[in-house]
Scaffold this motif. Structure first.
Motif, PDB file in Angstrom:
ATOM      1  N   VAL C  50       0.828  -1.198   0.000  1.00  0.00           N
ATOM      2  CA  VAL C  50       0.000   0.000   0.000  1.00  0.00           C
ATOM      3  C   VAL C  50       0.863   1.248   0.000  1.00  0.00           C
ATOM      4  CG1 VAL C  50      -1.740   1.264   1.294  1.00  0.00           C
ATOM      5  CG2 VAL C  50      -1.904  -1.204   1.084  1.00  0.00           C
ATOM      6  N   PHE C  52       3.887   1.520  -1.243  1.00  0.00           N
ATOM      7  CA  PHE C  52       4.436   1.696  -2.585  1.00  0.00           C
ATOM      8  C   PHE C  52       3.392   2.274  -3.523  1.00  0.00           C
ATOM      9  CE2 PHE C  52       7.389  -2.006  -1.526  1.00  0.00           C
ATOM     10  CZ  PHE C  52       8.358  -1.134  -1.064  1.00  0.00           C
ATOM     11  N   SER C  53       2.186   1.760  -3.337  1.00  0.00           N
ATOM     12  CA  SER C  53       1.108   2.256  -4.171  1.00  0.00           C
ATOM     13  C   SER C  53       0.944   3.753  -3.985  1.00  0.00           C
ATOM     14  CB  SER C  53      -0.173   1.521  -3.794  1.00  0.00           C
ATOM     15  OG  SER C  53      -1.106   1.631  -4.803  1.00  0.00           O
ATOM     16  N   TYR C  54       1.044   4.182  -2.751  1.00  0.00           N
ATOM     17  CA  TYR C  54       0.951   5.614  -2.487  1.00  0.00           C
ATOM     18  C   TYR C  54       2.092   6.338  -3.178  1.00  0.00           C
ATOM     19  CZ  TYR C  54       0.716  10.065  -0.102  1.00  0.00           C
ATOM     20  OH  TYR C  54       0.625  11.391   0.152  1.00  0.00           O
ATOM     21  N   GLN C  55       3.257   5.764  -3.018  1.00  0.00           N
ATOM     22  CA  GLN C  55       4.432   6.455  -3.556  1.00  0.00           C
ATOM     23  C   GLN C  55       4.329   6.655  -5.060  1.00  0.00           C
ATOM     24  OE1 GLN C  55       8.011   4.304  -3.764  1.00  0.00           O
ATOM     25  NE2 GLN C  55       9.313   6.117  -3.791  1.00  0.00           N
ATOM     26  N   LYS C  57       1.549   6.566  -6.742  1.00  0.00           N
ATOM     27  CA  LYS C  57       0.200   7.017  -7.103  1.00  0.00           C
ATOM     28  C   LYS C  57      -0.434   6.039  -8.084  1.00  0.00           C
ATOM     29  CE  LYS C  57       0.843  11.021  -4.959  1.00  0.00           C
ATOM     30  NZ  LYS C  57       1.655  10.555  -3.816  1.00  0.00           N
ATOM     31  N   GLU C  58      -0.421   4.833  -7.690  1.00  0.00           N
ATOM     32  CA  GLU C  58      -0.811   3.726  -8.575  1.00  0.00           C
ATOM     33  C   GLU C  58      -1.694   2.804  -7.756  1.00  0.00           C
ATOM     34  OE1 GLU C  58      -0.928   1.260 -10.675  1.00  0.00           O
ATOM     35  OE2 GLU C  58      -0.096   2.170 -12.494  1.00  0.00           O
ATOM     36  N   VAL C  59      -2.651   2.192  -8.393  1.00  0.00           N
ATOM     37  CA  VAL C  59      -3.574   1.372  -7.630  1.00  0.00           C
ATOM     38  C   VAL C  59      -3.108  -0.091  -7.549  1.00  0.00           C
ATOM     39  CG1 VAL C  59      -5.152   0.531  -9.410  1.00  0.00           C
ATOM     40  CG2 VAL C  59      -6.046   1.211  -7.183  1.00  0.00           C
ATOM     41  N   SER C  60      -2.056  -0.407  -8.287  1.00  0.00           N
ATOM     42  CA  SER C  60      -1.649  -1.815  -8.357  1.00  0.00           C
ATOM     43  C   SER C  60      -1.318  -2.397  -6.992  1.00  0.00           C
ATOM     44  CB  SER C  60      -0.434  -1.950  -9.254  1.00  0.00           C
ATOM     45  OG  SER C  60      -0.719  -1.447 -10.514  1.00  0.00           O
ATOM     46  N   HIS C  62      -2.572  -1.793  -4.204  1.00  0.00           N
ATOM     47  CA  HIS C  62      -3.806  -2.172  -3.530  1.00  0.00           C
ATOM     48  C   HIS C  62      -4.298  -3.516  -4.021  1.00  0.00           C
ATOM     49  CE1 HIS C  62      -4.815   2.308  -2.633  1.00  0.00           C
ATOM     50  NE2 HIS C  62      -3.631   1.929  -2.208  1.00  0.00           N
ATOM     51  N   LEU C  63      -4.163  -3.691  -5.310  1.00  0.00           N
ATOM     52  CA  LEU C  63      -4.661  -4.947  -5.857  1.00  0.00           C
ATOM     53  C   LEU C  63      -3.840  -6.119  -5.365  1.00  0.00           C
ATOM     54  CD1 LEU C  63      -5.566  -3.520  -9.255  1.00  0.00           C
ATOM     55  CD2 LEU C  63      -7.090  -4.754  -7.746  1.00  0.00           C
ATOM     56  N   PHE C  64      -2.555  -5.862  -5.281  1.00  0.00           N
ATOM     57  CA  PHE C  64      -1.733  -6.949  -4.739  1.00  0.00           C
ATOM     58  C   PHE C  64      -2.155  -7.265  -3.314  1.00  0.00           C
ATOM     59  CE2 PHE C  64       1.213  -5.963  -8.211  1.00  0.00           C
ATOM     60  CZ  PHE C  64       1.376  -7.253  -8.665  1.00  0.00           C
ATOM     61  N   THR C  65      -2.387  -6.219  -2.577  1.00  0.00           N
ATOM     62  CA  THR C  65      -2.853  -6.432  -1.217  1.00  0.00           C
ATOM     63  C   THR C  65      -4.156  -7.216  -1.211  1.00  0.00           C
ATOM     64  OG1 THR C  65      -1.898  -4.307  -0.701  1.00  0.00           O
ATOM     65  CG2 THR C  65      -3.390  -5.242   0.905  1.00  0.00           C
TER      66      THR C  65
ATOM     67  N   TYR E  44      -3.822   2.350   6.471  1.00  0.00           N
ATOM     68  CA  TYR E  44      -4.216   2.287   5.066  1.00  0.00           C
ATOM     69  C   TYR E  44      -5.054   3.491   4.689  1.00  0.00           C
ATOM     70  CZ  TYR E  44      -2.785  -2.630   4.999  1.00  0.00           C
ATOM     71  OH  TYR E  44      -2.090  -3.792   5.057  1.00  0.00           O
ATOM     72  N   LEU E  47      -3.000   6.220   4.042  1.00  0.00           N
ATOM     73  CA  LEU E  47      -2.317   6.125   2.758  1.00  0.00           C
ATOM     74  C   LEU E  47      -3.296   6.250   1.597  1.00  0.00           C
ATOM     75  CD1 LEU E  47       0.130   3.254   3.657  1.00  0.00           C
ATOM     76  CD2 LEU E  47       0.812   5.519   2.909  1.00  0.00           C
ATOM     77  N   ALA E  49      -5.935   4.321   1.027  1.00  0.00           N
ATOM     78  CA  ALA E  49      -6.460   3.053   0.557  1.00  0.00           C
ATOM     79  C   ALA E  49      -7.745   2.734   1.296  1.00  0.00           C
ATOM     80  CB  ALA E  49      -5.407   1.959   0.753  1.00  0.00           C
ATOM     81  N   ILE E  52      -9.120  -0.893   0.657  1.00  0.00           N
ATOM     82  CA  ILE E  52      -8.279  -1.905   1.286  1.00  0.00           C
ATOM     83  C   ILE E  52      -8.449  -1.863   2.795  1.00  0.00           C
ATOM     84  CG2 ILE E  52      -5.885  -2.582   1.695  1.00  0.00           C
ATOM     85  CD1 ILE E  52      -6.953  -3.375  -1.001  1.00  0.00           C
ATOM     86  N   PHE E 122      -3.233  10.873  -1.939  1.00  0.00           N
ATOM     87  CA  PHE E 122      -3.538   9.907  -2.993  1.00  0.00           C
ATOM     88  C   PHE E 122      -4.966   9.458  -2.795  1.00  0.00           C
ATOM     89  CE2 PHE E 122      -3.502   5.301  -4.181  1.00  0.00           C
ATOM     90  CZ  PHE E 122      -3.557   5.517  -5.547  1.00  0.00           C
ATOM     91  N   GLY E 124      -6.656   7.530  -5.145  1.00  0.00           N
ATOM     92  CA  GLY E 124      -7.005   6.517  -6.151  1.00  0.00           C
ATOM     93  C   GLY E 124      -7.305   5.173  -5.557  1.00  0.00           C
ATOM     94  N   ILE E 130     -10.370   0.542  -7.528  1.00  0.00           N
ATOM     95  CA  ILE E 130     -10.014  -0.870  -7.372  1.00  0.00           C
ATOM     96  C   ILE E 130     -10.811  -1.705  -8.350  1.00  0.00           C
ATOM     97  CG2 ILE E 130     -10.055  -2.829  -5.794  1.00  0.00           C
ATOM     98  CD1 ILE E 130      -8.192  -1.003  -4.626  1.00  0.00           C
ATOM     99  N   ALA E 133      -9.539  -1.407 -11.926  1.00  0.00           N
ATOM    100  CA  ALA E 133      -8.300  -2.140 -12.174  1.00  0.00           C
ATOM    101  C   ALA E 133      -8.555  -3.644 -12.140  1.00  0.00           C
ATOM    102  CB  ALA E 133      -7.249  -1.756 -11.137  1.00  0.00           C
ATOM    103  N   LEU E 134      -9.385  -4.009 -11.203  1.00  0.00           N
ATOM    104  CA  LEU E 134      -9.611  -5.439 -10.998  1.00  0.00           C
ATOM    105  C   LEU E 134     -10.266  -6.088 -12.213  1.00  0.00           C
ATOM    106  CD1 LEU E 134      -8.986  -7.205  -8.631  1.00  0.00           C
ATOM    107  CD2 LEU E 134     -11.286  -6.881  -7.796  1.00  0.00           C
ATOM    108  N   TYR E 138      -6.386  -6.554 -14.121  1.00  0.00           N
ATOM    109  CA  TYR E 138      -6.115  -7.722 -13.284  1.00  0.00           C
ATOM    110  C   TYR E 138      -7.236  -8.742 -13.361  1.00  0.00           C
ATOM    111  CZ  TYR E 138      -2.279  -5.019 -11.458  1.00  0.00           C
ATOM    112  OH  TYR E 138      -1.138  -4.302 -11.351  1.00  0.00           O
TER     113      TYR E 138
END
Lengths: 520, 397, 103, 613, 165
Positions: C50, C52-55, C57-60, C62-65, E44, E47, E49, E52, E122, E124, E130, E133-134, E138
């Motif tokens: 999460v 890294f995602s912030y850093q 600015k990418e949602v990926s 989150h998806l990994f999480t 989270y 951040l 999220a 999440i 952030f 997003g 989510i 993207a999902l 993904y």
């Protein structure tokens, strides 16, 4: 799809059907199916013989279809004058194996016969494959059923023997695989004819050191299978523990995979390495002949004895191949077939004896000739064939091998001929101890003479022994055509002269020119 | 800074108001329930303390507060103490995102009738309610009592199991409304009863609603799914060992959950604070009419000489109802009172349903309970969601 | 800069949690605790994602999480079922007693 | 000319008797066996008459047997004068012995088997004789060896018989080793194995090539014809039935070596070194075998050593260049030695299996026909003129004298000894008083008629068949300076031997024993056949078997090679069992290793500076 | 403000995590873990999220950990016994080194102080993002995880069911 693929895939189909036989059905069903199936396959392979063009050299019945896209592997099979006979040998011996296992295999009948048919598939494939990768695949396919035949239906130390057999062979074949892959990396093809063509037109050449390594990689794989001294110790164990049918196929056909491989792959692919190694290999082969004979001489166990004779006999084959003469190569091929027939028959007899007396120890026999005269007579003929008596098959092969060797290197012949003497020693001594003398109570009560089924298994072999011994012309011409081609491919012409003295002018016309196909 | 201060200030006031109302409601909800059940069973119910037993909750509170706070030996003390706290706090926490009405203007301040609004309000409620399991489970386990433990286990299993169909049932109206924020959810249902999710669009969420309600019964451990506290077999389930205010906490948690769930049903399916029909059709008059009728009824019964005990209270209530009816007519308060009325009415109706069911239905057996959710409720909810999503995808292009 | 938390703090927190998870894995003998330590490690990793995602600015991240959670859920279901089975068979939760793979 | 009929007839007899003989009556077996041989004999006669002047040889090609590269070996039969002689001997004497066997074998088990083997032997012997190339000769050569093996081991339940059979076959194999090497060498140098092609070129080949070939061929001949050092099998071969000894081990098979060397005369005449070796080997064999024969007590053994000795004579003839003399002796020897053996068989038959001379005596009255026929053989072998042995032996000694007087003198001594031991056997058998217990009876006519025919041949065969003259066209003529002195000496030696035997065994019966006492060591030496078997056993057989067992099998095979293989396996296991400690099955230890690995990685990353900035 | 929030919840998380490791009774560990997860959920949110964070609470704290607690209760697991070898000696130093190195690298090399987190920096991470993207990038992993879940369900059912005789 031609006859060849039919011959190749019939065993597989028979195997599948054998597997499909319900477990509940009786053992007899599997036996009958195996017999019918293997006889059918044999008939098909006879068709192969009928349509084989005996006047032409080279590969026939070529089938080449892409199998795997990347890497570029083809299903390429064809038959030549040498492999034709080896295929026939395989298909010929399989029904006999079925017959001989009729009563001796009691449990897991279905699997046994299925494995036998799978083995046949693998063996036929090995002799037909023209794609290096396909060859390797068949090489391994043939390994598996034999492993199980030994490991499941063998005698007491079967697991040890099976594992030893497997590991030995695998150790070699891994080397071969590495070499095959190396060649692929260099040529980008697995197709054997294509590689040969590249070699012939100079597009491909192996530098000396590289060639030597590749040759050794192939050769060690084959030498283990042959087996060449000192890589032979798996053989006695495997034979002793294997069931009769397993021994027959192992000695009869499987060992030829090695010699066939040497002849078909090692020599044409790596001629100069083969030439460079020939002295060493020749010496090893001779050691194998003499050593195998001497060790066979003192074996207390019938099967072990026969196994060591195989070491000796296959030594002749290797010696013949590495004499690089037409006679030597012809003799080697012929000896391969002979060995398949006569040693196959020996193992068959040992199986028959074992079925009766339940022992493989020579000491447990004696006087069998009194109670089972026909068995003894048939065994005697086989023994004599194995000794190399003229008019029986082995003689022709041994003669040609030794003659070829003599042309190449007379000293080798002298040493190798010792094996001929010794073969008489061990075989006759064994025969005397088993069949002659007073019949003890154990022998008297338990060894009936041959029955019809056993006759059916033995008679074809004896007929073949006599036929091959008396009229080798039925078999040799296609072999000779192909071995001549191999000799050409090796581009090796071991020079020998008919006369080493000044020939009177009038005489030269009498003699045919001994130089065949040589370019040097 | 001023803005910040005022934001905090307003929030604190709102929180205080909500808490006060809520706690009172909780207290009286129990009285209402007893009354309703009593009437269903044709008996008067609480009647001694205060007129019509109206002061009964007060008496109960006093009783609970003054009872000895027993701490049994052999319990796992920290968890034993933690459990009721956890239960009540989680139950109350979800109220914080529930909107009771639209944006209103009180003097200089413009604010929502809601403590806070989250993008993920629905998820928040789900999250908090799922945390509520801990209270019960821990209570059961920490009591070091086999009945309590079994009750706790049953409860947690039941709650986890029913959370699934419930979530799926919630998902369907969310799909239609296309939001997770509760406020927006209500907004999307504006425009009359046929815009409510329960009757909305191409696929009315009646099934969803029914599933939600069933699951809600289970989530709140209410009859007919009150296995965790089944008196006959488990003594009293997870709160066997609890007494005094700790017991009251569980009690309150249960009723708070009921309110939350009812409010959720209202918000998700019944259009929240929205009136069922337009103002033009006299929607604004409905509360006035109702209270007026109530006042007339009260006065009528108060005039009945046979009711000696109610001869003063009923007329008083009648007058109060009239006053309320009048208040609803005041334009100043109408803007915020009317939504509140509708919201309360709908929630109250559902709460009444809870009581009605309790009074009517017998208890399930445990295996029936679990089988029901997994074998029936869950597939139906799934199917419903599937159909809904297809239709939503079909219609929104 | 009271309003800004350095990203490295999050990551360091993640590392600490991860290390604590490893510690739990190594030092605890109860299978369930060990299992929970694994969950702790997963959580620590999730935090990194999460962050890294912030850093970026990418949602990926989150998806990994999200996927990690899914996997963790599956793992918990199967793992706990296994623990139940093990306990049924051996009546112990001590991880050192569950060593029939040893020989 | 249908030469193939000659060998095929016995082969057919073999096949018929071999396969169906068990169900046949004895007379049917006889008919088939003897019929086939006699027909074969008749076909030989027809062939000879058809050939006319006999000066041109005939050769018939039937089919290609082996063809590979330049090797082209056909199944070819050749008939020339040498072949004719051999054919007549083989089929003629063979027929007689077949007839004799009817009587001799009448009480034996395996009757049909015996005749089948005999027929098979005839087949191979005829192939040997008829073959037009070395390989075909070799076929017969090996085949007769096989039949010899089978017939020696005819009583296969007796260990000594099968041992003797094995010995015969294996010793012959040693000879064949030489023969086959000779063939290979011939092909290597001449490019063919056909007699005509080889001999055509042989004259122009360098001498060392021919000497090599000659010596190798001689090794083969030594094996088959029981010469030093390979003679040991022949005495043992007497374990077979007596007709076998007569036919195979006296008259025909053992002379194959002589035939083969005579056939290869072109090679030998150009390889004087080889000739010398043959002569020396021959005379040594003749002498030594004769000395051994002096002290044997088994009647068949005496004749067996006599056979070895006489074969030595033939070799002397060949080695001296007198090929025709060798063949001459071959023929006469076939007559009288077959007769001796058959007579001995008749005696044995009469005494129901008794073979020891010490248990005989005075049989001349009881079995007169046998006695008189054997007397004919006796005088023939002793070299009494004008009987057959005299001529041939004289021819050989004459040639030997020209070659080397030393050989002649040894030959003369040998001739004396020959006369002595045969006389000794005769005296001990037929004269004096009967020492045995069995009831003696004369043999039936079916046995004595062949004896009578052979007796007649022994007496008159020498001048009836002037072989040297007949073969003059084939072999180079030896310039014979007919020195009558030499003849007298040899005849004298013969009479001396007979006289000495008369003295020792009839006049003074104790003399032999006392002589044996006096010369104890030499007597023991010859009585025990110079301990040759024992020496072979100690120096060759036992080291070979023991070495194979202990060194090669147990040592190299099971110990070294398998040791290495199993050792590799065991080391792998050891390594594995050490590494297995890491695989403790304990998750936490694995985790510790993982942690260790991660830390190591982190450290490595730091040290290697692999971290991105 | 953000720093305070971070510090509060970070400290809570760390303390709870330590508690997870230190507590001998599994249920205490489990509850501590819930605490960790809760704090992480807040972080989270910090951040950005949101989804999440909610999922963290619903799935992790609400489902997985309940399952844990449930199993602990079901097995009535007691405090763990001190049996078998301890991995404290090889493990602890390694861990400290590991942690030190990680922290050092993170601080020194990877993320210098200049990279910071601000609440709202952030946005997003909402359900919509989510979801987008999902179901686009993904999609395949998502479907695969659904299969995984199915497999896990079957596996769990098979493992935990009573043996049918």
């Amino acid at each position: 799809m031609n006859l060849l693929t039919l011959v190749l895939f019939l065993p597989l189909a028979a195997f599948v059907i054998a597997l499909a036989i319900p477990r509940a059905s009786s053992a007899r069903t599997s036996r009958l199916w195996a017999l019918i199936g293997s006889l059918g396959i044999f008939a098909a392979s006879l068709g192969l013989l009928a349509w084989f063009d005996r006047t032409a050299a080279g590969e026939q019945f070529l089938v080449d279809v892409p199998w795997i896209g990347t890497p570029n592997i083809h299903f390429a099979v064809s038959v030549n004058g040498v492999s034709l006979w080896l295929v026939l040998l395989s298909t010929f011996l399989t029904p006999l194996c079925v017959l001989i296992s009729w009563n001796s295999i009691k449990d897991r009948c279905k699997e046994f016969y299925a494995f036998l048919l799978l083995l046949e598939f693998g063996l036929v494939g090995v002799f037909l494959a023209q794609d290096l990768f396909l060859f390797y695949v068949f090489w391994e396919v043939s390994l598996v059923p034999m492993y199980f035949l030994i490991g499941i239906w063998g005698h007491d130390r079967r697991i040890y023997a099976a594992v030893k057999f497997f590991l030995y062979t695998m150790a070699g074949s891994v080397l071969m695989l590495a070499a095959i892959i190396y060649i692929y990396n260099k040529t980008l093809t697995f197709s054997y004819p294509a590689i040969l063509e590249m070699l012939a037109n100079g597009k491909l050449s192996f530098p000396a050191g590289e060639q030597m390594l590749l040759f050794l990689a192939f050769f060690i794989a084959f030498a283990i299978k042959v087996p060449l001294f000192p890589l032979h110790t798996w053989l006695p164990d495997a034979h002793v523990e294997a069931p009769a049918a397993g021994s027959i196929m192992l000695a009869g056909v499987m060992l030829k995979m090695g010699t066939y491989g040497i002849l078909h792959f090692c020599l044409p692919l790596f001629p100069s390495a083969a030439r460079a190694c020939a002295p060493w290999i020749g010496v090893l082969a001779i050691i194998g002949i003499v050593y195998g004979s001497l060790v066979a001489l003192v074996q207390p166990n019938l099967k072990k004895l026969v196994a060591y004779t195989s070491v000796a006999h296959l030594g002749f084959v290797v010696l013949g191949i590495f004499s690089f003469t037409q006679q030597g190569l012809d003799g080697a091929v012929y000896q391969m077939l002979n060995h398949g027939v006569s040693t196959g028959a020996l193992f068959l007899f040992v199986g028959i004896l074992y079925e009766r007396r339940h022992s493989l120890e020579i000491a447990d026999y004696g006087g069998v000739a009194t109670v089972a005269p026909w068995l003894s007579a048939a065994f005697l003929i086989t023994t004599l064939a194995s000794i190399g008596l003229p008019m029986l098959n082995n003689f022709v092969g041994e003669f040609l091998v030794l003659q070829g060797t003599a042309i190449a290197n007379f000293t080798w012949t002298v040493w190798a001929s010792l094996g001929v003497i010794l073969s008489a020693c061990y075989m006759l001594w064994m025969y005397q101890r088993v069949f002659y003398g007073e019949a003890g109570p154990e022998v008297r009560g338990h060894i009936p003479d041959l029955n019809g089924r056993e006759w059916a298994a033995i008679l074809p072999l004896i007929v073949m022994m006599v036929w091959m011994g008396v009229y080798s012309q039925s078999f040799l011409p296609p072999v000779g055509k192909n071995t001549a081609r191999v000799l050409e491919q090796t581009n090796v012409n071991v020079p020998y002269r008919v006369q080493q003295w000044d020939r009177p002018p009038g005489l030269s016309a009498d003699l045919p020119n001994p130089h065949r196909g040589g370019t040097n | 800074m001023e803005l910040l201060d005022s934001f905090i200030f307003i929030t604190l006031i709102k929180a205080a108001v909500v808490l006060a109302v809520l706690l009172t409601t909780l207290a009286y909800l129990q009285w209402v329930e007893r009354k309703v059940i009593a009437h269903v069973q044709v008996r008067p119910g609480p009647y001694r303390v205060g007129p019509h037993g109206l002061l009964q909750p007060v008496a109960d509170i006093i009783k609970l507060l003054t009872k000895e706070d027993l701490l049994p030996p052999y319990v796992n003390k920290p968890l034993y103490l933690l459990a009721p706290f956890l239960a009540i706090s989680m139950a109350l926490l979800s109220i914080s995102v529930i909107p009771f009405g639209p944006m209103i203007k009180v003097g200089p301040v413009i604010t929502w009738m809601q403590l806070t609004d989250l993008n993920i309000g629905v998820l928040f409620i789900l999250a908090v309610s799922s945390m509520g399991v801990y209270g019960i489970a821990l209570a059961g386990w920490a009591s070091n009592n086999k009945y309590a433990l079994i009750g706790g286990l049953r409860s947690s299993a039941q709650m986890i199991s029913y959370e699934l169909p419930m979530s799926l049932a919630i998902a369907a109206p969310l799909l239609i409304s296309n939001t997770l924020s509760l406020r927006e959810l209500v907004m999307s249902q504006a425009g009359g009863i046929f815009h409510w999710n329960i009757l909305h669009g191409p696929f009315p969420q009646v099934i969803s609603f029914i599933i939600f309600m069933i699951a809600a019964f289970a989530e709140t451990n209410r009859v007919p799914f009150d296995l965790p506290e089944a008196e006959n077999e488990l003594v009293a389930g997870f709160h066997t060992e609890y007494s005094s205010m700790k017991f009251a906490s569980f009690f309150m948690a249960e009723y708070a959950n009921m309110i939350t769930v009812s409010a959720m049903a209202t918000l998700l399916f019944l259009g929240g604070w929205m009136a069922p029909w337009p103002v033009a059709w006299g929607a604004n008059l409905v509360p006035t009419v109702i209270f007026a009728v109530a006042g007339v009824t009260a006065l009528y019964h108060g005039a009945n000489a046979a009711r000696k005990r109610d001869k003063r209270t009923l007329p008083v209530f009648g007058i109060i109802f009239f006053i309320i009816a009048g208040v609803f007519l005041l334009p100043i308060v109408q803007s915020w009172l009317l939504p509140l009325f509708w919201f309360a009415a709908k929630t109250g109706a559902i709460l009444f349903l809870f009581m009605w069911v309790r009074a009517t239905l017998p208890r399930f057996r445990y295996d029936q309970l679990m089988g029901f959710t997994w074998k029936f409720l869950f597939p139906v909810a799934m199917l419903n969601l599937l159909v809904t999503s297809f239709l939503v995808a079909w219609t929104t292009k | 800069m009271m309003n800004a938390v350095p990203i490295s703090w999050f990551l360091t927190l993640s590392a600490i949690l991860f290390a604590l998870g490893v510690a739990g894995f190594l030092f605890r003998r109860n299978i369930i605790t060990v299992f929970m330590s694994i969950e702790l490690m997963l959580n620590a990793v999730n935090l990194s994602f999460v962050t890294f995602s912030y850093q970026h600015k990418e949602v990926s991240g989150h998806l990994f999480t999200f996927f990690v959670m899914v996997v963790a859920a599956a793992e918990a279901a199967v793992g706990l079922a296994i623990i139940l089975t093990v306990f049924k068979g051996r009546s112990t939760l001590n991880i050192d007693d569950v060593n029939s793979m040893k020989h | 000319m249908q030469l193939w009929l000659i060998p095929i007839l016995p082969l057919a007899g073999f096949l018929i008797n071999g396969i169906f003989g068990r169900r046949f009556s004895k007379s049917l077996v006889n008919t088939v066996a003897i019929g086939s041989v006699v027909l074969s004999f008749l076909w030989v006669l027809k062939t000879i008459f058809a050939m006319g002047d006999l000066n041109t040889s005939i050769e018939e090609h039937y089919f290609t047997w082996i063809q590979s590269g330049t090797i082209d070996i056909g199944c070819d039969f050749l008939v020339d004068r040498l072949t004719i002689v051999m054919l007549l001997v083989v089929t003629g004497i063979g027929s007689l012995i077949h007839v004799y066997s009817i009587g001799y074998m009448s009480h034996e088990g395996g009757y049909y088997r015996f005749f089948a083997y005999m027929n098979l032997f005839m087949f191979f012997m005829l192939v040997l004789v008829l073959g037009a190339n070395f390989l075909l000769l070799f076929v017969g050569w090996e085949g007769v060896g096989l039949c010899s093996y089978l017939l020696i081991g005819f009583y296969f339940d007796k260990k000594f018989a099968t041992d003797a059979g094995n010995k015969a076959f294996i010793v012959n194999r040693i000879g064949d080793f030489g023969f086959s090497l000779a063939m290979f060498y011939i092909f290597k140098n001449f490019g063919s194995l056909d007699f005509d092609k080889v001999f055509h070129q042989a004259a122009s080949a360098p001498e060392w090539v021919l000497t090599t070939i000659g010596l190798l061929l001689m090794v083969g001949a030594c094996g088959k014809s029981a010469q030093i050092p390979l003679y040991v099998w022949l005495p043992d071969a007497m374990a077979g039935p007596t007709p076998v000894s007569a036919l195979i081990h006296a008259a025909t098979m053992v002379t194959a070596g002589v035939y083969m060397t005579a056939r290869s005369w072109v090679i030998f005449t150009h390889a004087p070194g080889a000739m010398d070796v043959i002569a020396i080997v021959g005379i040594l064999t003749a002498f030594l075998a004769a000395t051994i024969g002096l002290a044997q007590n088994d009647i068949k053994k005496v004749f067996a050593y006599s056979t070895v000795s006489q074969l030595g004579y033939m070799f002397v003839g060949i080695g001296s260049g007198a090929f025709s003399a060798g063949i001459y002796h071959l023929v006469t020897h076939a007559f009288f030695k077959a007769l001796l053996f058959l007579g001995a068989g008749s005696v044995i038959h009469a005494l129901s299996g008794e073979q020891d001379l010490r248990n005989m005596g005075g049989l001349r009255k009881k079995i007169p026909i046998t006695f008189w026929t054997m007397v004919c053989a006796w005088v023939a072998i002793s070299g009494v003129p004008p009987f057959s042995g005299f001529f041939s032996k004289d021819a050989i000694l004459l040639a030997a004298y020209q070659h080397s007087p030393a050989i002649y003198w040894i030959g003369v001594v040998t001739a004396g000894m020959t006369a002595f031991y045969v006389s000794r056997a005769m005296f001990m058998t037929f004269f004096g008083s009967y020492r045995g217990t069995a009831h003696a009876h004369e043999s039936p006519a079916v046995m004595w008629v062949p004896l009578a025919v052979l007796a007649a041949l022994s007496l008159v065969g020498g001048w009836l068949f002037p072989i040297p003259a007949f073969l003059k066209a084939m072999f180079p003529a030896i310039e014979k300076a007919g020195n009558p002195m030499l003849m007298y000496i040899s005849v004298l030696a013969g009479f001396a031997g007979i006289g000495l035997a008369y003295l020792m065994y009839l006049r003074k019966p104790g003399m032999a024993d006392s002589l044996a006492q006096t010369f104890k060591a030499p007597y023991q030496l010859i009585y025990n056949k110079y301990f040759v078997d024992e020496i072979y056993s100690a120096t060759v057989v036992r080291p070979l078997i023991g070495g194979s067992r202990m060194v090669l099998w147990k040592g190299v095979d099971a110990g070294l090679i398998d040791g290495i293989v199993n050792g590799v396996g065991a080391r792998c296991r050891d390594v594995g069992s050490v590494l297995r400690l890491l695989q403790s099955g304990n998750i936490r230890s694995y985790a510790t290793w993982v942690l260790f690995g991660s830390v190591a990685l982190l450290v490595a990353m730091g040290l290697l500076g692999g971290l991105p900035r | 403000m953000d720093v305070i929030l971070f510090l509060i919840f970070a400290v809570v998380a760390v303390v709870c995590a330590i508690n997870v490791v230190v507590q001998t009774h599994p249920i205490s560990s489990a509850l501590s873990l819930v605490g960790v997860m809760g704090s992480l959920a807040v972080l989270y949110l910090l951040l950005g999220a949101e989804f999440i964070a909610a999922a963290q609470v619903i799935v992790y704290a609400g489902a997985i950990m309940v399952l844990f607690v449930f199993v602990i209760m079901l097995l009535n697991a007691g405090a763990e016994t001190k049996k078998g070898r301890s991995y404290l000696i090889p493990g602890a130093p390694l861990l400290i080194v590991f942690l030190g190195l990680m922290a050092y690298y993170v601080q020194r090399y990877l993320f210098p102080e200049s990279a910071v987190v601000r609440f709202g920096g952030f946005t997003g991470g909402g359900p919509k993002d989510i979801g987008n993207a999902l179901f686009t990038t993904y999609l395949l992993p998502f479907e695969v995880t659904s299969i995984l879940i199915l497999v896990a369900i079957i596996g769990a059912v098979v493992l935990a069911r009573k043996e049918i005789e």
